[in-house]
Design a protein around this motif. Structure first.
Motif, PDB file in Angstrom:
ATOM      1  N   LEU A  35      36.914 106.870  29.335  1.00  0.00           N
ATOM      2  CA  LEU A  35      35.914 106.099  29.742  1.00  0.00           C
ATOM      3  C   LEU A  35      35.796 104.705  29.341  1.00  0.00           C
ATOM      4  O   LEU A  35      36.280 104.361  28.396  1.00  0.00           O
ATOM      5  CB  LEU A  35      34.506 106.569  29.467  1.00  0.00           C
ATOM      6  N   ASP A  36      35.568 103.666  30.144  1.00  0.00           N
ATOM      7  CA  ASP A  36      35.503 102.402  29.787  1.00  0.00           C
ATOM      8  C   ASP A  36      34.136 102.445  28.502  1.00  0.00           C
ATOM      9  O   ASP A  36      33.509 103.242  28.558  1.00  0.00           O
ATOM     10  CB  ASP A  36      35.408 101.382  30.768  1.00  0.00           C
ATOM     11  N   ALA A  37      34.238 101.207  28.106  1.00  0.00           N
ATOM     12  CA  ALA A  37      33.079 101.045  26.954  1.00  0.00           C
ATOM     13  C   ALA A  37      32.088 101.030  27.415  1.00  0.00           C
ATOM     14  O   ALA A  37      30.759 101.796  26.968  1.00  0.00           O
ATOM     15  CB  ALA A  37      33.509  99.682  25.911  1.00  0.00           C
ATOM     16  N   PHE A  38      31.510 100.491  28.679  1.00  0.00           N
ATOM     17  CA  PHE A  38      30.446 100.374  29.303  1.00  0.00           C
ATOM     18  C   PHE A  38      29.812 101.694  29.455  1.00  0.00           C
ATOM     19  O   PHE A  38      28.751 102.176  29.369  1.00  0.00           O
ATOM     20  CB  PHE A  38      30.355  99.443  30.615  1.00  0.00           C
ATOM     21  N   THR A  39      30.683 102.591  30.096  1.00  0.00           N
ATOM     22  CA  THR A  39      30.192 104.090  30.629  1.00  0.00           C
ATOM     23  C   THR A  39      30.158 104.825  29.431  1.00  0.00           C
ATOM     24  O   THR A  39      29.136 105.671  29.384  1.00  0.00           O
ATOM     25  CB  THR A  39      31.242 104.235  31.756  1.00  0.00           C
ATOM     26  N   GLN A  40      30.988 104.703  28.515  1.00  0.00           N
ATOM     27  CA  GLN A  40      30.667 105.420  27.126  1.00  0.00           C
ATOM     28  C   GLN A  40      29.490 105.154  26.690  1.00  0.00           C
ATOM     29  O   GLN A  40      28.646 106.253  26.068  1.00  0.00           O
ATOM     30  CB  GLN A  40      32.077 105.292  26.253  1.00  0.00           C
ATOM     31  N   ASN A  41      29.173 104.169  26.477  1.00  0.00           N
ATOM     32  CA  ASN A  41      27.845 103.728  25.776  1.00  0.00           C
ATOM     33  C   ASN A  41      26.683 104.007  26.474  1.00  0.00           C
ATOM     34  O   ASN A  41      25.490 104.396  25.893  1.00  0.00           O
ATOM     35  CB  ASN A  41      27.893 102.212  25.148  1.00  0.00           C
ATOM     36  N   LYS A  42      26.832 103.650  27.764  1.00  0.00           N
ATOM     37  CA  LYS A  42      25.776 104.225  28.722  1.00  0.00           C
ATOM     38  C   LYS A  42      25.288 105.619  28.636  1.00  0.00           C
ATOM     39  O   LYS A  42      24.174 106.099  28.845  1.00  0.00           O
ATOM     40  CB  LYS A  42      25.818 103.625  30.159  1.00  0.00           C
ATOM     41  N   SER A  43      26.513 106.385  28.493  1.00  0.00           N
ATOM     42  CA  SER A  43      26.376 107.936  28.457  1.00  0.00           C
ATOM     43  C   SER A  43      25.637 108.089  27.307  1.00  0.00           C
ATOM     44  O   SER A  43      24.676 109.185  27.230  1.00  0.00           O
ATOM     45  CB  SER A  43      27.841 108.498  28.617  1.00  0.00           C
ATOM     46  N   ILE A  44      25.850 107.564  26.283  1.00  0.00           N
ATOM     47  CA  ILE A  44      25.549 107.835  24.900  1.00  0.00           C
ATOM     48  C   ILE A  44      23.959 107.395  25.183  1.00  0.00           C
ATOM     49  O   ILE A  44      22.910 108.280  24.486  1.00  0.00           O
ATOM     50  CB  ILE A  44      25.998 107.141  23.693  1.00  0.00           C
ATOM     51  N   GLN A  45      23.658 106.393  25.418  1.00  0.00           N
ATOM     52  CA  GLN A  45      22.242 106.065  25.699  1.00  0.00           C
ATOM     53  C   GLN A  45      21.469 106.682  26.369  1.00  0.00           C
ATOM     54  O   GLN A  45      20.372 107.212  25.873  1.00  0.00           O
ATOM     55  CB  GLN A  45      22.099 104.593  26.355  1.00  0.00           C
ATOM     56  N   LYS A  46      21.930 107.399  27.490  1.00  0.00           N
ATOM     57  CA  LYS A  46      21.193 108.164  28.303  1.00  0.00           C
ATOM     58  C   LYS A  46      20.690 109.440  27.610  1.00  0.00           C
ATOM     59  O   LYS A  46      19.793 110.025  27.795  1.00  0.00           O
ATOM     60  CB  LYS A  46      21.833 108.514  29.813  1.00  0.00           C
ATOM     61  N   ILE A  47      21.882 109.962  26.709  1.00  0.00           N
ATOM     62  CA  ILE A  47      21.618 111.218  26.169  1.00  0.00           C
ATOM     63  C   ILE A  47      20.622 111.176  25.199  1.00  0.00           C
ATOM     64  O   ILE A  47      19.682 111.999  24.949  1.00  0.00           O
ATOM     65  CB  ILE A  47      23.118 111.650  25.304  1.00  0.00           C
ATOM     66  N   ARG A  48      20.345 110.038  24.375  1.00  0.00           N
ATOM     67  CA  ARG A  48      19.617 109.796  23.264  1.00  0.00           C
ATOM     68  C   ARG A  48      18.173 109.634  23.815  1.00  0.00           C
ATOM     69  O   ARG A  48      17.201 109.675  23.186  1.00  0.00           O
ATOM     70  CB  ARG A  48      20.220 108.314  22.465  1.00  0.00           C
ATOM     71  N   GLU A  49      18.015 109.147  25.094  1.00  0.00           N
ATOM     72  CA  GLU A  49      16.710 108.895  25.724  1.00  0.00           C
ATOM     73  C   GLU A  49      16.361 110.332  26.181  1.00  0.00           C
ATOM     74  O   GLU A  49      15.040 110.349  26.561  1.00  0.00           O
ATOM     75  CB  GLU A  49      16.759 108.221  27.005  1.00  0.00           C
ATOM     76  N   SER A  50      17.127 111.443  26.219  1.00  0.00           N
ATOM     77  CA  SER A  50      16.576 112.597  26.736  1.00  0.00           C
ATOM     78  C   SER A  50      15.499 113.360  25.899  1.00  0.00           C
ATOM     79  O   SER A  50      16.060 113.685  24.633  1.00  0.00           O
ATOM     80  CB  SER A  50      17.721 113.608  27.046  1.00  0.00           C
ATOM     81  N   TYR A  51      14.497 114.058  26.239  1.00  0.00           N
ATOM     82  CA  TYR A  51      13.615 114.683  25.300  1.00  0.00           C
ATOM     83  C   TYR A  51      14.198 116.171  25.146  1.00  0.00           C
ATOM     84  O   TYR A  51      13.787 116.721  24.143  1.00  0.00           O
ATOM     85  CB  TYR A  51      12.335 114.887  26.254  1.00  0.00           C
TER      86      TYR A  51
END
Length: 229
Positions: free
Chosen positions: A198-214
């Motif tokens: 994954l490119d850096a944007f997609t990698q970091n956005k994936s992690i952001q979305k995971i961290r936003e999950s309840y």
């Protein structure tokens, strides 16, 4: 004008909400011809339409507005038809997609993909392979909706890993899909996040979305910070 097209246009005109049009247009910058009809109402219209002469409507309809395109896509999910015809209808429809809302809302109606999963997986691989922003987004979101299961998770992650496209809505779709993979299969998805293409944007956005999950424990969210690029 086709009879069903006339009925749909009249119903849409009656349901138009100017405040909602302004709000929804703000979510879809650059998308013209938004009337301002809410999604549940569009679903209701689509469900009624497939009980009529929808084949002629598909052939003759103008599909002049955002809402009409949305209804057409939903009808592919609601109408009764054989698999090969459904594929043909999707082949006609997917090139009409030019925004995330039509893509995601219509894809959520395609419950038929829960049957004959091998065949539909191959079809989605083909859509992704077409290489346009929204053919890829369509494939990515459909995989997320119907294939994040024990028997498919490895293939889904492998396919996400092979996607390389500069389109914003592709990157956001993949990030969304990876985050849902993590919610259901955290160990496998964590290993994927440790080693992927994954490119850096997609990698970091994936992690952001995971961290936003309840649905993800706090300690796991903290550990995932290390995998940011």
């Amino acid at each position: 004008m086709n009879v069903l097209e006339k009925e749909i246009k009249e119903e849409l005109a009656a349901l138009t909400d100017e405040k909602y049009r302004e709000f929804h247009s703000g979510l879809l910058p650059g998308i013209p011809n938004i009337m301002g009809v809410r999604i549940p109402a569009l679903r209701s219209i689509a469900k009624k339409a497939v009980k009529k002469d929808w084949q002629s409507y598909f052939k003759e309809g103008g599909f002049d507005t955002y809402e009409e395109i949305m209804i057409r896509g939903m009808m592919i999910g609601y109408a009764r038809m054989e698999t090969e015809e459904r594929k043909r209808r999707l082949d006609e429809f997917v090139p009409m997609i030019d925004n995330w809302a039509v893509c995601d809302c219509c894809t959520s109606t395609y419950k038929f993909m829960q049957k004959d999963q091998e065949e539909w997986f191959s079809y989605l691989v083909g859509q992704i392979g077409k290489g346009t922003e929204f053919s890829i987004r369509f494939g990515v979101v459909a995989l997320m909706d119907y294939y994040i299961q024990e028997e498919w998770i490895d293939r889904v992650l492998a396919l996400y890993d092979r996607i390389s496209h500069d389109g914003y809505y592709v990157k956001m779709g993949v990030a969304w899909g990876v985050s849902m993979c993590y919610v259901k299969f955290p160990e496998k998805t964590r290993r994927f996040l440790e080693d992927n293409h994954l490119d850096a944007f997609t990698q970091n956005k994936s992690i952001q979305k995971i961290r936003e999950s309840y649905r993800v424990p706090k300690e796991e969210k903290e550990a995932l910070k290390r995998l940011k690029r």
